[in-house]
Motif scaffolding. Structure first.
Motif, PDB file in Angstrom:
ATOM      1  N   SER A   1       0.864  -1.185   0.000  1.00 60.36           N
ATOM      2  CA  SER A   1       0.000   0.000   0.000  1.00 60.36           C
ATOM      3  C   SER A   1       0.897   1.230   0.000  1.00 60.36           C
ATOM      4  CB  SER A   1      -0.921   0.012   1.222  1.00 60.36           C
ATOM      5  OG  SER A   1      -0.161   0.106   2.424  1.00 60.36           O
ATOM      6  N   GLY A   2       0.328   2.296  -0.550  1.00 60.73           N
ATOM      7  CA  GLY A   2       1.145   3.514  -0.622  1.00 60.73           C
ATOM      8  C   GLY A   2       0.346   4.699  -1.087  1.00 60.73           C
ATOM      9  N   THR A   3       1.069   5.747  -1.476  1.00 64.83           N
ATOM     10  CA  THR A   3       0.416   7.005  -1.850  1.00 64.83           C
ATOM     11  C   THR A   3       1.069   7.585  -3.089  1.00 64.83           C
ATOM     12  OG1 THR A   3       1.912   8.307  -0.465  1.00 64.83           O
ATOM     13  CG2 THR A   3      -0.129   7.556   0.543  1.00 64.83           C
ATOM     14  N   HIS A   4       0.297   8.463  -3.743  1.00 64.63           N
ATOM     15  CA  HIS A   4       0.788   9.294  -4.825  1.00 64.63           C
ATOM     16  C   HIS A   4       0.610  10.761  -4.419  1.00 64.63           C
ATOM     17  CE1 HIS A   4       0.770   6.681  -8.739  1.00 64.63           C
ATOM     18  NE2 HIS A   4       1.689   6.322  -7.869  1.00 64.63           N
ATOM     19  N   MET A   5       1.675  11.537  -4.521  1.00 63.36           N
ATOM     20  CA  MET A   5       1.584  12.976  -4.254  1.00 63.36           C
ATOM     21  C   MET A   5       1.963  13.729  -5.519  1.00 63.36           C
ATOM     22  SD  MET A   5       3.752  15.348  -1.588  1.00 63.36           S
ATOM     23  CE  MET A   5       3.105  14.512  -0.150  1.00 63.36           C
ATOM     24  N   ASP A   6       1.122  14.692  -5.889  1.00 65.77           N
ATOM     25  CA  ASP A   6       1.391  15.503  -7.074  1.00 65.77           C
ATOM     26  C   ASP A   6       2.556  16.472  -6.760  1.00 65.77           C
ATOM     27  OD1 ASP A   6       1.439  17.065  -9.298  1.00 65.77           O
ATOM     28  OD2 ASP A   6      -0.688  17.599  -9.265  1.00 65.77           O
ATOM     29  N   ILE A   7       3.685  16.263  -7.411  1.00 64.19           N
ATOM     30  CA  ILE A   7       4.849  17.137  -7.172  1.00 64.19           C
ATOM     31  C   ILE A   7       5.241  17.885  -8.446  1.00 64.19           C
ATOM     32  CG2 ILE A   7       5.752  15.702  -5.307  1.00 64.19           C
ATOM     33  CD1 ILE A   7       7.744  14.527  -7.335  1.00 64.19           C
ATOM     34  N   THR A   8       4.246  18.068  -9.325  1.00 63.97           N
ATOM     35  CA  THR A   8       4.548  18.727 -10.595  1.00 63.97           C
ATOM     36  C   THR A   8       5.095  20.141 -10.368  1.00 63.97           C
ATOM     37  OG1 THR A   8       2.758  17.461 -11.624  1.00 63.97           O
ATOM     38  CG2 THR A   8       3.602  19.376 -12.825  1.00 63.97           C
ATOM     39  N   ARG A   9       4.417  20.889  -9.514  1.00 64.36           N
ATOM     40  CA  ARG A   9       4.866  22.271  -9.275  1.00 64.36           C
ATOM     41  C   ARG A   9       6.290  22.282  -8.699  1.00 64.36           C
ATOM     42  NH1 ARG A   9      -0.266  25.543  -6.603  1.00 64.36           N
ATOM     43  NH2 ARG A   9      -1.647  25.395  -8.429  1.00 64.36           N
ATOM     44  N   ARG A  10       6.532  21.336  -7.799  1.00 64.22           N
ATOM     45  CA  ARG A  10       7.869  21.307  -7.214  1.00 64.22           C
ATOM     46  C   ARG A  10       8.924  20.980  -8.255  1.00 64.22           C
ATOM     47  NH1 ARG A  10       9.454  16.432  -3.554  1.00 64.22           N
ATOM     48  NH2 ARG A  10      10.528  15.834  -5.485  1.00 64.22           N
ATOM     49  N   LYS A  11       8.611  20.007  -9.136  1.00 63.55           N
ATOM     50  CA  LYS A  11       9.582  19.624 -10.153  1.00 63.55           C
ATOM     51  C   LYS A  11       9.808  20.769 -11.144  1.00 63.55           C
ATOM     52  CE  LYS A  11      11.255  16.152 -10.628  1.00 63.55           C
ATOM     53  NZ  LYS A  11      12.543  15.614 -10.105  1.00 63.55           N
ATOM     54  N   LEU A  12       8.716  21.443 -11.526  1.00 65.38           N
ATOM     55  CA  LEU A  12       8.883  22.585 -12.424  1.00 65.38           C
ATOM     56  C   LEU A  12       9.715  23.679 -11.762  1.00 65.38           C
ATOM     57  CD1 LEU A  12       5.313  22.843 -14.006  1.00 65.38           C
ATOM     58  CD2 LEU A  12       7.407  21.957 -15.058  1.00 65.38           C
ATOM     59  N   ALA A  13       9.436  23.896 -10.468  1.00 62.41           N
ATOM     60  CA  ALA A  13      10.208  24.908  -9.738  1.00 62.41           C
ATOM     61  C   ALA A  13      11.671  24.506  -9.646  1.00 62.41           C
ATOM     62  CB  ALA A  13       9.624  25.108  -8.342  1.00 62.41           C
ATOM     63  N   GLU A  14      11.910  23.191  -9.415  1.00 64.56           N
ATOM     64  CA  GLU A  14      13.292  22.723  -9.347  1.00 64.56           C
ATOM     65  C   GLU A  14      14.005  22.901 -10.681  1.00 64.56           C
ATOM     66  OE1 GLU A  14      12.981  18.736  -8.050  1.00 64.56           O
ATOM     67  OE2 GLU A  14      12.682  19.234  -5.922  1.00 64.56           O
ATOM     68  N   GLU A  15      13.254  22.560 -11.761  1.00 63.32           N
ATOM     69  CA  GLU A  15      13.858  22.737 -13.077  1.00 63.32           C
ATOM     70  C   GLU A  15      14.160  24.210 -13.342  1.00 63.32           C
ATOM     71  OE1 GLU A  15      11.165  21.049 -15.844  1.00 63.32           O
ATOM     72  OE2 GLU A  15      11.471  18.973 -15.181  1.00 63.32           O
ATOM     73  N   ARG A  16      13.191  25.065 -12.967  1.00 60.52           N
ATOM     74  CA  ARG A  16      13.395  26.504 -13.159  1.00 60.52           C
ATOM     75  C   ARG A  16      14.573  26.996 -12.326  1.00 60.52           C
ATOM     76  NH1 ARG A  16      11.414  30.580 -10.037  1.00 60.52           N
ATOM     77  NH2 ARG A  16      11.352  32.663 -10.974  1.00 60.52           N
ATOM     78  N   VAL A  17      14.614  26.542 -11.066  1.00 58.32           N
ATOM     79  CA  VAL A  17      15.712  26.956 -10.195  1.00 58.32           C
ATOM     80  C   VAL A  17      17.039  26.444 -10.732  1.00 58.32           C
ATOM     81  CG1 VAL A  17      16.734  26.612  -7.918  1.00 58.32           C
ATOM     82  CG2 VAL A  17      14.315  27.190  -8.121  1.00 58.32           C
TER      83      VAL A  17
END
Length: 860
Positions: free
Chosen positions: A470-486
């Motif tokens: 069992s587990g979870t999915h967390m939407d980290i799209t904004r974080r990844k885009l921010a990381e890419e931008r950074v």
């Protein structure tokens, strides 16, 4: 009328005498018995003086102003003062004797008693008595005194009332008012002093007993220094202090700690308050200097108070956090006593850090809030997702049905699916306790969304194989885009920082430009970077002066204008004309890029940016950057490029200004040196006996200054000042300078004027050193015995102190018209005997060491 004048004179005298009461009050403010005894003696003596100036109507019958002193003294002094003064006055009246002695005694007793009665009635309101109150008291006293005159052996109705009553009552009642006002003000002064003393005691009690660390500082020197900086034209104090960090340390050293309370001693962990009464920056923590600068700026801006969190160091070297608060002084008087509170908040800050850590732990515990959840039967492949899991990918659960592990495999990016399988394999092998992987899922709109996929095996079979997870999915799209931008911006920033560093190391304009293009290509991987200089002649071409990159051949035969024509409407030409950054996101479709689009396509150049290199309104060049990726330059990156191009412009401008400044400085320095040499030669031609003296003094002075560790610039000023220190002798007749015999006082005074004359000669000259002051001060001495102004230690320039030692040594060692040279031993004995009193100790030590130990020799 005659009687009124005599009464007035008597009253004036005793009022003058009673001014001594103020001395009594100020001398013994806290000793009431002593004050009462002395006041009684004073008023008794005043009464005796009054009776010695009495008006005599007949033998033994006198009238005087004793009633004023006794009544008013008793009113403000009370029974003790009344008893002492009345006893003295009564004894003297009996001593005078006569028919009116008994009546005079009764008058003394009566007016003293009236004063005591009034004292009891107005005991709590003596300082509030007004003139009309005192006038009523005076009239009452003197009417009672007048009534006793009826007992005298003189006709009361026929003589006393018509001749004496009016001037006696009128003048002495007014005198009572005057003396009452005097004593009332003295009483007010005593009351104010008492209140002030009590206030000081309360303050001292609070200061010593409060648990808050308190310091009393004298910042008057800092206040004066800030006023001096303002007078010298400083407008931006923060900028000035940033450029002159040594000034911050100097200002901190001028803060004097006057008092500290026990709480401060305990807080700073010192043995006594005396250990705190040193330089305040001794206890500065890592950021306290910045806080001190903020305090200075707040004082500079006229703020009323200052409060800031900062750090200090204790006596044993530990650091603590505190809040410092103080009222900011507005005047020099306020600056002498400034209370400062220091509140230790170390425990509070630690508590805040612990709370923050706890908050982070709670956030980690609640990481699954509003996330998608999943369950997976590893053996059968059956899965169960919640609605949020489907929403992350833009679907509902119904739209994804039938749901299985294949649903996950179908939506996941193939590269990330392989990475996920690798992590799962390690979890199933029990190499990892938890499964965690970042993966891209295809969104319903065709884009990719990033999810953080986390889980654990919750059931194993008997052979140790996984059954269920069992587990979870967390939407980290904004974080990844921010990381890419950074990451992208960090890469750009790093490249620009490398350019900055390389620019600082470059020593000419061409090197700066060449370094810029090479560094940008190497650090950022741009396809092409070139810098062009716009020409303001002919076709107004933008001429490439520096280029780098794989596609540098793009510039072969390139023609770019900055005029408003077809070849001037590309990004580079527009950047020159508009003085603003121009960006082309897709060179293939850029409307104004037609003349170069085919060549750009052949070189795989897809996007570009052109940034003007300018400073102070002057355009120097254009920075052109090309990428092989469309829309490679986003807003944030463009902002960094704009800032960098501006910085590059500033660097070019600074380099050009530096070159101009260096040239002008060299010219000015050459002119100054030539003038000094000409002046020195003129002086020595007039005085053959001292030929070479100034050069000897200059040589020895520079050697002493060098030994003292002076910087080259200061040593150069010292040398030039010493070379012409006797310039004033130009105005002294040669026959006096060269006379072999003893000079008269007038002639010697004329010679002593040469420092002042030298200053006047140089008064309108301009040097980057205080040469005029060196010339006028080279005969000044530390103890003030020198001339022409009798300056003392701190008032004399360092250069003048060194020149004085060198001047004396060479003068004693050299021949003069009136005597042969006395030798170096005599010269050194002279400066050693005056070391610390008339000659600077450090200069003497350095001079003696040079001449006695190191074998220094004069050039002449």
């Amino acid at each position: 009328m005659h009687l009124a004048v005599e009464f007035l004179e008597s009253a004036a005298l005793i009022l003058a005498l009673c001014f001594s009461q103020r001395f009594v009050v100020e001398r013994w403010p806290d000793s009431e018995p002593t004050r009462h005894v002395l006041s009684g003696l004073l008023f008794g003596v005043a009464s005796v003086v009054a009776m010695s100036m009495a008006v005599a109507l007949s033998e033994g019958v006198i009238f005087d102003a004793r009633s004023v002193v006794l009544a008013t003294g008793a009113l403000f002094g009370g029974p003790v003062v009344a008893a002492i003064s009345a006893t003295i006055a009564g004894a003297y009246r009996l001593y005078l004797g006569g028919d009116g002695a008994i009546v005079g005694l009764m008058v003394i007793v009566s007016v003293a008693m009236l004063g005591v009665i009034a004292n009891r009635l107005f005991a709590d309101r003596l300082t509030e008595l007004r003139a009309h109150h005192l006038l009523g008291f005076g009239v009452g006293v003197h009417v009672v005194a007048l009534s006793w005159f009826a007992v005298l052996p003189i006709e009361f109705v026929g003589v006393i009332l018509p001749q004496l009553a009016l001037p006696y009552v009128t003048v002495l009642s007014l005198a009572t008012v005057a003396m009452g006002v005097l004593l009332r003000e003295i009483e007010k002064l005593l009351e104010h002093d008492r209140i002030l003393g009590e206030s000081r005691q309360r303050f001292r009690f609070l200061f010593d007993t409060t648990a808050t660390a308190l310091l009393e500082e004298d910042v008057s020197a800092v206040h004066a220094a800030l006023a001096r900086l303002r007078r010298e034209g400083v407008r931006d104090l923060r900028g000035y202090l940033a450029d002159h960090p040594e000034e911050v340390a100097s200002l901190a050293g001028q803060v004097r700690i006057l008092h500290v309370n026990p709480a401060a001693v305990a807080l700073f962990r010192v043995a006594s308050q005396y250990e705190l009464k040193v330089r305040i920056d001794t206890f500065f923590g890592p950021d306290a200097s910045a806080t001190f600068v903020d305090e200075l700026c707040a004082m500079w801006d006229g703020a009323e108070r200052f409060q800031r969190e900062t750090t200090f160091r204790t006596g044993d070297g530990e650091t603590f956090t505190a809040i410092i608060a103080l009222p900011l002084p507005r005047t020099p008087v306020d600056a002498r006593h400034v209370p400062v509170s220091v509140v230790d908040i170390t425990a509070q800050k630690q508590a805040e850090r612990e709370i923050a850590a706890e908050r982070r732990r709670l956030e980690e515990v609640l990481w699954g809030t509003d996330v998608g959840t999943w369950e997976w039967n590893v053996r059968t492949g059956e899965t169960a997702f919640n609605e949020r899991w489907a929403q992350i990918a833009g679907y509902s659960l119904d739209e994804l049905a039938p749901i299985s592990i294949e649903t996950w495999k179908r939506l996941t990016h193939p590269d990330d699916l392989a990475a996920s399988g690798a992590v799962l394999g390690r979890v199933f092998a029990r190499e990892l306790d938890f499964y965690e992987c970042e993966a891209r899922m295809r969104h319903r709109d065709g884009t990719w969304v990033w999810v953080l996929d986390r889980g654990t095996v919750v059931e194993w079979d008997d052979r140790g194989a996984p059954l269920r997870m069992s587990g979870t999915h967390m939407d980290i799209t904004r974080r990844k885009l921010a990381e890419e931008r950074v990451a992208r911006l960090s890469s750009v920033r790093d490249a620009l920082l490398k350019c900055h560093a390389a620019i600082l190391a470059a020593d000419d304009e061409a090197a700066i430009l060449e370094t810029t293009v090479r560094t940008l290509v190497a650090a950022r991987g741009y396809s092409l970077v070139w810098i062009g200089v716009p020409e303001d002649v002919g076709e107004r071409l933008v001429r490439p002066v520096a280029q780098a990159g794989e596609q540098v051949s793009y510039l072969d035969g390139l023609r770019v204008h900055w005029s408003d024509d077809d070849l001037g409407n590309g990004p580079t030409g527009r950047a020159v004309r508009t003085r603003d950054v121009q960006v082309a996101h897709d060179l293939a479709s850029e409307a104004n890029f037609g003349p170069w689009s085919a060549t750009a396509k052949d070189h795989s150049l897809r996007s570009s940016v052109a940034a003007p290199i300018q400073a102070s309104g002057e355009l120097y060049a254009v920075l052109n950057i090309y990428s092989s990726v469309p829309s490679a330059f986003v807003d944030d990156e463009l902002g960094l490029i704009r800032e960098f191009s501006d910085s590059l412009g500033v660097a070019i401008r600074a380099l050009r200004l530096q070159a101009d400044t260096a040239r002008l400085h060299a010219e000015l320095e050459g002119a100054a040196l030539g003038a000094v040499r000409a002046i020195a030669a003129t002086i020595e031609k007039r005085d053959p006996y001292t030929a070479g003296h100034q050069e000897n003094v200059a040589s020895l002075a520079v050697a002493v200054g060098t030994r003292l560790g002076w910087p080259p610039f200061k040593l150069e000023g010292l040398r030039l000042g010493a070379m012409i220190h006797d310039i004033g002798k130009i105005y002294i007749p040669a026959e006096i300078l060269n006379r072999p015999g003893r000079l008269s006082k007038a002639e010697f005074d004329l010679i002593k004027s040469h420092p002042t004359i030298g200053y006047e000669i140089l008064e309108n000259t301009s040097f980057p050193w205080p040469i005029k002051d060196m010339v006028v001060q080279h005969h000044e001495r530390l103890d003030g015995s020198g001339y022409p102004k009798g300056l003392t230690a701190d008032q004399i320039l360092d250069e003048a102190k060194v020149m004085a030692v060198a001047d004396v040594v060479d003068a004693i060692n050299s021949h003069r018209p009136y005597r042969p040279g006395l030798g170096m031993d005599r010269a050194l004995a002279e400066i050693e005997s005056g070391q610390g009193t008339i000659y600077d100790p450090a200069a003497v030590d350095a001079c003696v060491c040079l001449l006695r130990d190191e074998g220094y020799r004069f050039p002449h």
